[in-house]
Design a protein around this motif. Structure first.
Motif, PDB file in Angstrom:
ATOM      1  N   LEU A  37     -26.549 -41.835 -30.292  1.00  0.00           N
ATOM      2  CA  LEU A  37     -27.622 -41.209 -31.054  1.00  0.00           C
ATOM      3  C   LEU A  37     -28.451 -40.396 -30.074  1.00  0.00           C
ATOM      4  CD1 LEU A  37     -28.921 -44.205 -33.197  1.00  0.00           C
ATOM      5  CD2 LEU A  37     -27.590 -42.266 -34.003  1.00  0.00           C
ATOM      6  N   GLU A  38     -28.661 -39.142 -30.381  1.00  0.00           N
ATOM      7  CA  GLU A  38     -29.445 -38.273 -29.517  1.00  0.00           C
ATOM      8  C   GLU A  38     -30.623 -37.723 -30.316  1.00  0.00           C
ATOM      9  OE1 GLU A  38     -26.902 -35.201 -27.867  1.00  0.00           O
ATOM     10  OE2 GLU A  38     -25.204 -36.549 -28.192  1.00  0.00           O
ATOM     11  N   PRO A  39     -31.823 -37.838 -29.779  1.00  0.00           N
ATOM     12  CA  PRO A  39     -32.980 -37.249 -30.483  1.00  0.00           C
ATOM     13  C   PRO A  39     -32.773 -35.753 -30.673  1.00  0.00           C
ATOM     14  CG  PRO A  39     -33.693 -38.625 -28.664  1.00  0.00           C
ATOM     15  CD  PRO A  39     -32.208 -38.489 -28.539  1.00  0.00           C
ATOM     16  N   TYR A  40     -33.196 -35.260 -31.815  1.00  0.00           N
ATOM     17  CA  TYR A  40     -33.070 -33.854 -32.149  1.00  0.00           C
ATOM     18  C   TYR A  40     -34.475 -33.349 -32.476  1.00  0.00           C
ATOM     19  CZ  TYR A  40     -30.329 -29.879 -33.958  1.00  0.00           C
ATOM     20  OH  TYR A  40     -29.762 -28.650 -34.165  1.00  0.00           O
ATOM     21  N   GLU A  44     -35.482 -35.956 -36.121  1.00  0.00           N
ATOM     22  CA  GLU A  44     -34.095 -36.084 -36.545  1.00  0.00           C
ATOM     23  C   GLU A  44     -33.248 -36.541 -35.363  1.00  0.00           C
ATOM     24  OE1 GLU A  44     -33.311 -32.133 -37.865  1.00  0.00           O
ATOM     25  OE2 GLU A  44     -34.285 -32.442 -39.787  1.00  0.00           O
ATOM     26  N   TYR A  45     -32.017 -36.958 -35.638  1.00  0.00           N
ATOM     27  CA  TYR A  45     -31.080 -37.384 -34.608  1.00  0.00           C
ATOM     28  C   TYR A  45     -29.735 -36.714 -34.828  1.00  0.00           C
ATOM     29  CZ  TYR A  45     -34.244 -41.163 -33.347  1.00  0.00           C
ATOM     30  OH  TYR A  45     -35.329 -41.880 -32.935  1.00  0.00           O
ATOM     31  N   THR A  56     -25.984 -34.658 -38.353  1.00  0.00           N
ATOM     32  CA  THR A  56     -27.414 -34.577 -38.086  1.00  0.00           C
ATOM     33  C   THR A  56     -28.121 -35.401 -39.140  1.00  0.00           C
ATOM     34  OG1 THR A  56     -27.161 -32.358 -37.200  1.00  0.00           O
ATOM     35  CG2 THR A  56     -29.372 -33.039 -37.802  1.00  0.00           C
ATOM     36  N   SER A  57     -28.930 -36.352 -38.695  1.00  0.00           N
ATOM     37  CA  SER A  57     -29.675 -37.176 -39.638  1.00  0.00           C
ATOM     38  C   SER A  57     -30.851 -36.378 -40.173  1.00  0.00           C
ATOM     39  CB  SER A  57     -30.198 -38.438 -38.951  1.00  0.00           C
ATOM     40  OG  SER A  57     -31.247 -38.110 -38.055  1.00  0.00           O
ATOM     41  N   SER A  62     -34.661 -41.399 -40.530  1.00  0.00           N
ATOM     42  CA  SER A  62     -34.701 -41.608 -39.077  1.00  0.00           C
ATOM     43  C   SER A  62     -35.312 -42.944 -38.668  1.00  0.00           C
ATOM     44  CB  SER A  62     -35.426 -40.462 -38.387  1.00  0.00           C
ATOM     45  OG  SER A  62     -36.777 -40.424 -38.800  1.00  0.00           O
ATOM     46  N   ARG A  66     -34.025 -45.219 -35.578  1.00  0.00           N
ATOM     47  CA  ARG A  66     -34.881 -45.658 -34.471  1.00  0.00           C
ATOM     48  C   ARG A  66     -34.792 -47.160 -34.277  1.00  0.00           C
ATOM     49  NH1 ARG A  66     -38.334 -41.581 -36.198  1.00  0.00           N
ATOM     50  NH2 ARG A  66     -39.534 -42.967 -37.537  1.00  0.00           N
TER      51      ARG A  66
END
Length: 70
Positions: A37-40, A44-45, A56-57, A62, A66
């Motif tokens: 999971l990468e923060p966007y 969003e992630y 993309t979440s 989110s 988290r």
């Protein structure tokens, strides 16, 4: 990949919340298949699956992602 007809909310209600998480209004994923999971932007992630596919979440989902990070 499974084809299911009907509202995604109804499918989500039947799944185990410990194993499946909704990441977008059109996507539910198995948490065991999440590679990273990468923060966007804007909370969003980017969800990268073990098979290399990326989703993309949305911000509305989110909080659950988290919780998976923590």
């Amino acid at each position: 990949v499974h084809l299911v007809r009907g509202p995604l909310g109804a499918v989500e209600a039947r799944l185990d919340p410990a194993r499946f998480v909704r990441v977008h209004r059109s996507a539910i994923v198995n948490v065991d298949r999440i590679a990273s999971l990468e923060p966007y932007f804007h909370g969003e992630y980017v969800v990268t699956m073990r098979d290399g596919s990326r989703l993309t979440s949305s911000r509305s989902y989110s909080a659950r992602l988290r919780a998976l990070l923590g």
